[in-house]
Design a protein around this motif. Structure first.
Motif, PDB file in Angstrom:
ATOM      1  N   GLU A 109      -6.126   6.703   4.594  1.00 29.24           N
ATOM      2  CA  GLU A 109      -5.281   5.693   5.214  1.00 29.24           C
ATOM      3  C   GLU A 109      -6.090   4.466   5.611  1.00 29.24           C
ATOM      4  N   TYR A 133       2.252  -5.506   1.472  1.00 28.32           N
ATOM      5  CA  TYR A 133       2.223  -4.730   0.224  1.00 28.32           C
ATOM      6  C   TYR A 133       2.398  -3.243   0.534  1.00 28.32           C
ATOM      7  N   ARG A 134       1.736  -2.761   1.568  1.00 23.72           N
ATOM      8  CA  ARG A 134       1.896  -1.351   1.947  1.00 23.72           C
ATOM      9  C   ARG A 134       3.333  -1.078   2.371  1.00 23.72           C
ATOM     10  N   ARG A 175       5.898   1.735   0.772  1.00 26.84           N
ATOM     11  CA  ARG A 175       6.632   2.729   1.572  1.00 26.84           C
ATOM     12  C   ARG A 175       8.133   2.622   1.342  1.00 26.84           C
ATOM     13  N   THR A 229      -5.669   8.078  -1.358  1.00 29.48           N
ATOM     14  CA  THR A 229      -5.713   8.861  -0.122  1.00 29.48           C
ATOM     15  C   THR A 229      -6.293  10.246  -0.369  1.00 29.48           C
ATOM     16  N   ALA A 241      -1.592   5.018  -4.879  1.00 29.78           N
ATOM     17  CA  ALA A 241      -1.802   5.052  -3.434  1.00 29.78           C
ATOM     18  C   ALA A 241      -2.071   6.471  -2.955  1.00 29.78           C
ATOM     19  N   LEU A 291      -5.205  -3.057   1.043  1.00 26.06           N
ATOM     20  CA  LEU A 291      -3.869  -3.590   0.794  1.00 26.06           C
ATOM     21  C   LEU A 291      -3.348  -4.349   2.010  1.00 26.06           C
ATOM     22  N   LEU A 344      -6.709   2.421   2.392  1.00 26.63           N
ATOM     23  CA  LEU A 344      -5.532   1.641   1.997  1.00 26.63           C
ATOM     24  C   LEU A 344      -5.306   0.463   2.944  1.00 26.63           C
ATOM     25  N   SER A 345      -5.510   0.669   4.238  1.00 26.18           N
ATOM     26  CA  SER A 345      -5.342  -0.424   5.204  1.00 26.18           C
ATOM     27  C   SER A 345      -6.350  -1.532   4.957  1.00 26.18           C
ATOM     28  N   THR A 400      -0.606  -5.685   4.739  1.00 23.63           N
ATOM     29  CA  THR A 400       0.451  -4.968   5.455  1.00 23.63           C
ATOM     30  C   THR A 400       1.775  -5.053   4.708  1.00 23.63           C
TER      31      THR A 400
END
Length: 395
Positions: free
Chosen positions: A186, A197-198, A202, A318, A314, A193, A189-190, A195
């Motif tokens: 996580e 795009y994430r 989701r 992770t 993604a 990417l 990814l943070s 905010t």
């Protein structure tokens, strides 16, 4: 993860090799082996005590040679360097490939190996003199080989500078794309990417999650691997036909290679499924520190509107980060999704070395051809034109 296929061969003692600290060793002898069976003992020992990329593992290349190499007329040329005590200190997984009337030595694996690297024993320094002698011995023992043509070599691997930088070389036409891990998934990814795009990922996954049986998974047995590969080949056929692109995965020997690699565990497969359908998959080879993705596909059904391929990446990021991997790469060559996920590019180089009189005539032509290809790929207008022409020829 599927268990790695093992070869039932006795393992020689490696205590002498393990006692070496960083040292420059002279090359005492070069042994050229013409089949995988004769090389198995040495190869497996070096895999435990050498720098190598997962594309140069014995299990992976043995399957490639069995299904594709034999069909293409490739003859293994596995070069093993020994020190004065008789211990193996390097292994080059090469083969001789037909090139018109000539034989050319290249790394085994062909287009299916994104990265090419030898097996170089840890704790050993391979200086320029070592590499020059290694090449001279190959040329002396195989005078029928015109040249060495070594593509897509990384400048370094897991901290080892590539010993083949001692040879004449030039930049490869394309670069690799990789992502640094080394922390919880996580967090990776943070970091990589935005905010927004994430948030879009989701949102798309929430729609797919409504499908019955929706899940992300890592293929853990041969039945799952077979089912995912069935979807891969079906999706590739549909995609290539829709875009009128020749489908290299339709070649029987390529399909047989990838299927056996998947079922045997030589490939690690990450997949997304729902409503009885494989939505997307990414598969690659792993050395426990780095996952190198090799093939991918996604559904052309209505579910494809929700970007299952991006969602799978993604999850893969992770998963590999949480398992303690240091690096994930998405292969060689440009693609928009690589620009989004990858925070590093990886420069590669090619070496063209004449070994005979014929090789001296071939090498300048091969170098010029590769240089032109790189120029086209790195000039946006020319690259767009080349892709357009390729599309027309495909139709």
């Amino acid at each position: 993860m599927l268990a790695r296929a093992e070869t039932a061969v006795p393992q020689p003692d490696v205590s002498v090799a393990e006692r070496h600290t960083t040292a420059v060793l002279k090359l005492a002898r070069v042994e050229l082996l013409n089949n995988f069976e004769d090389a198995a003992n040495i190869w497996h020992v070096l895999e435990r005590n050498a720098y190598l990329s997962p594309y140069q593992r014995y299990d992976f290349l043995r399957l490639w040679q069995k299904h594709i190499g034999v069909k293409e007329g490739v003859e293994p040329l596995i070069a093993v360097g020994h020190d004065a005590s008789g211990q193996p200190i390097c292994l080059l997984p090469l083969g001789t490939f037909p090139h018109g009337p000539f034989r050319v030595a290249r790394f085994l694996g062909g287009k299916h190996a994104n990265y090419n690297f030898g097996l170089w024993r840890k704790g050993t320094v391979f200086d320029d003199a070592f590499i020059r002698k290694l090449m001279a011995e190959i040329a002396a023992q195989r005078p029928n080989i015109a040249m060495l043509e070594l593509h897509n070599q990384p400048l370094h691997w897991h901290g080892l500078d590539n010993p083949f930088l001692a040879l004449p070389h030039q930049p490869s036409p394309s670069v690799g794309y990789r992502m640094k891990l080394g922390e919880p998934g996580e967090a990776v990814l943070s970091r990589q990417l935005t905010t927004s795009y994430r948030g879009r990922i989701r949102g798309k996954e929430r729609k797919l999650a409504k499908l019955e049986g929706y899940r992300y998974f890592l293929a853990s047995n041969s039945e799952e691997a077979k089912r995912v590969m069935d979807a891969f080949f079906a999706q590739k056929r549909e995609y290539m036909a829709l875009h009128k692109i020749p489908n290299p995965f339709d070649e029987p020997e390529v399909e047989a290679f990838l299927r056996e690699a998947a079922v045997s565990g030589a490939l690690e497969i990450h997949a997304l499924e729902g409503a009885g359908e494989i939505l997307a998959l990414y598969a690659g080879v792993s050395d426990g520190e780095r996952l190198s993705t090799m093939i991918s596909s996604f559904t052309a059904s209505e579910n494809g509107r929700n970007s299952p391929g991006i969602i799978t990446i993604a999850h893969m990021v992770t998963n590999t980060a949480d398992r303690g991997y240091a690096m994930l790469d998405l292969g060689v060559g440009e693609a928009e999704y690589k620009f989004v996920f990858c925070d590093q590019t990886e420069d590669l180089f090619d070496s063209y070395l004449p070994l005979s009189a014929a090789g001296h005539a071939l090498v300048p032509l091969m170098r010029a051809q590769a240089g032109l290809k790189r120029f086209v790929k790195t000039t946006p207008a020319l690259w767009r034109m080349a892709k357009a022409v390729r599309g027309v020829l495909g139709r």
